[in-house]
Design an enzyme around this catalytic site. Structure first.
Site, PDB file in Angstrom:
ATOM      1  N   LYS A  11      63.964 -86.477  80.883  1.00 30.10           N
ATOM      2  CA  LYS A  11      64.050 -85.643  79.672  1.00 30.10           C
ATOM      3  C   LYS A  11      64.118 -84.165  80.074  1.00 30.10           C
ATOM      4  CE  LYS A  11      61.883 -89.334  77.146  1.00 30.10           C
ATOM      5  NZ  LYS A  11      61.047 -89.783  76.017  1.00 30.10           N
ATOM      6  N   HIS A  93      70.101 -91.638  72.964  1.00 26.89           N
ATOM      7  CA  HIS A  93      68.633 -91.703  72.995  1.00 26.89           C
ATOM      8  C   HIS A  93      68.109 -91.246  71.635  1.00 26.89           C
ATOM      9  CE1 HIS A  93      64.490 -90.744  73.923  1.00 26.89           C
ATOM     10  NE2 HIS A  93      64.612 -91.533  74.968  1.00 26.89           N
ATOM     11  N   GLU A  95      65.841 -89.341  70.827  1.00 26.27           N
ATOM     12  CA  GLU A  95      65.585 -87.900  70.718  1.00 26.27           C
ATOM     13  C   GLU A  95      66.887 -87.139  70.468  1.00 26.27           C
ATOM     14  OE1 GLU A  95      63.336 -87.606  74.358  1.00 26.27           O
ATOM     15  OE2 GLU A  95      61.753 -88.811  73.431  1.00 26.27           O
ATOM     16  N   GLU A 163      64.718 -99.235  72.589  1.00 25.90           N
ATOM     17  CA  GLU A 163      63.552 -98.353  72.607  1.00 25.90           C
ATOM     18  C   GLU A 163      63.056 -98.125  71.182  1.00 25.90           C
ATOM     19  OE1 GLU A 163      63.565 -95.713  76.350  1.00 25.90           O
ATOM     20  OE2 GLU A 163      64.858 -94.756  74.880  1.00 25.90           O
ATOM     21  N   GLY A 169      56.703 -92.382  74.180  1.00 24.65           N
ATOM     22  CA  GLY A 169      55.759 -91.301  74.442  1.00 24.65           C
ATOM     23  C   GLY A 169      54.458 -91.386  73.667  1.00 24.65           C
ATOM     24  N   SER A 208      56.857 -96.249  76.416  1.00 32.08           N
ATOM     25  CA  SER A 208      55.503 -96.343  76.976  1.00 32.08           C
ATOM     26  C   SER A 208      55.347 -97.419  78.048  1.00 32.08           C
ATOM     27  CB  SER A 208      54.463 -96.536  75.851  1.00 32.08           C
ATOM     28  OG  SER A 208      54.458 -95.417  74.980  1.00 32.08           O
TER      29      SER A 208
HETATM   30  P1  PGA Z   1      58.312 -93.010  77.499  1.00 26.75           P
HETATM   31  O1  PGA Z   1      59.827 -92.663  77.101  1.00 26.75           O
HETATM   32  O2  PGA Z   1      58.382 -93.953  78.661  1.00 26.75           O
HETATM   33  O3  PGA Z   1      57.718 -91.689  77.845  1.00 26.75           O
HETATM   34  O4  PGA Z   1      57.695 -93.645  76.306  1.00 26.75           O
HETATM   35  C1  PGA Z   1      60.816 -93.649  77.141  1.00 26.75           C
HETATM   36  C2  PGA Z   1      62.152 -93.050  76.794  1.00 26.75           C
HETATM   37  O5  PGA Z   1      62.236 -92.219  75.877  1.00 26.75           O
HETATM   38  O6  PGA Z   1      63.168 -93.390  77.420  1.00 26.75           O
END
Ligand code: PGA
Length: 247
Positions: A11, A93, A95, A163, A169, A208
């Site tokens: 990220k 993704h 995000e 995901e 996260g 996570s």
């Molecule tokens: P994370 O993120 O492992 O920190 O939960 C996963 C991702 O967004 O690919």
């Protein structure tokens, strides 16, 4: 058999000092029974790729534009990712979908650009907590999959990452049954659309994943590895996840 993949998504984390983590990972895994990928921020991709050349760790970007070049301030093209030494690109993704309003159609166009540049597209899908609580997970994920994957997707050029947005996260993880239900459905949809190629497309779980839960998640049917955020930043943590794929 689908070869497993441990993919790290740094990220917007990491500067030059972070390259040492990748060095440590490469030193710890001179050989592995799975593929390993690190997707650093764009500013590090070229340096990281140079640093890891000769290791078995592949590198990639976290996004690319649909065009190969042009007047798109701040963007990076798939050709540029390849030129910087990347072999993969994460697309869609959650995000990016949330922060930049990326739609399935845009993700699909980016994936087409990625495949055109010879990259492997890691296409992300996943439901929000509201969608899960409303019982819409399978429909939402299925719709994203249909809309985001290009017709040219093959086992060699495409990876899917499931995901759940609410698991990213947060330290929250779906039950193994919940993960299995979604992965089985994704597999069925991939086979329905792409035939034998769809059976070969790897489906990663993300959200996570840590060394302590990786082994049980990797035991779920149709889980072909992980897309890892926070736990990919430290060689020890990411190494623990890779170890679970090599057990
Ligand atoms: P994370 O993120 O492992 O920190 O939960 C996963 C991702 O967004 O690919």
């Amino acid at each position: 058999m689908r070869r497993k993949l441990a993919a790290g998504n740094w990220k917007m984390n990491g500067t030059g000092g972070s390259l040492a983590e990748a060095d440590a990972l490469a030193a710890a895994w001179p050989q592995a029974a799975c593929d390993i990928l690190i997707c650093p921020p764009a500013t590090l991709l070229s340096r990281l790729s140079d640093r890891l050349s000769g290791s078995l760790i592949a590198t990639g970007a976290q996004d690319c534009h649909t065009a190969s070049s042009g007047a798109h301030t701040g963007d990076v093209s798939a050709d540029m990712v390849a030129d910087a030494g990347g072999s993969h690109v994460i697309l869609g993704h959650s995000e990016r979908r949330a922060d930049h309003g990326e739609t399935d159609a845009l993700v699909r166009a980016k994936a087409e650009a990625a495949l055109g540049a010879g990259l492997i597209a890691v296409v992300c899908v996943g439901e929000t907590l509201e969608e899960r609580e409303a019982g819409q997970t399978i429909d939402i994920v299925g719709g994203q999959l249909a809309g985001s994957l290009p017709d040219g997707a093959t086992a060699a050029n495409t990876v899917v990452a499931y995901e759940p947005v609410w698991a990213i996260g947060t330290g929250k993880v779906p039950t193994l049954e919940e993960i299995g239900a979604v992965h089985d459905d994704i597999r069925a949809r991939l086979v329905a659309r792409f035939g034998a190629e769809g059976d070969g497309i790897r489906v990663l779980y993300g959200g996570s994943v840590k060394p302590s839960n990786a082994a049980e998640i990797f035991g779920v049917s149709n889980v072909d590895g992980a897309l890892v955020g926070g736990a990919s930043l430290k060689a020890d943590d990411f190494g623990g996840i890779i170890a679970a794929l090599n057990a």
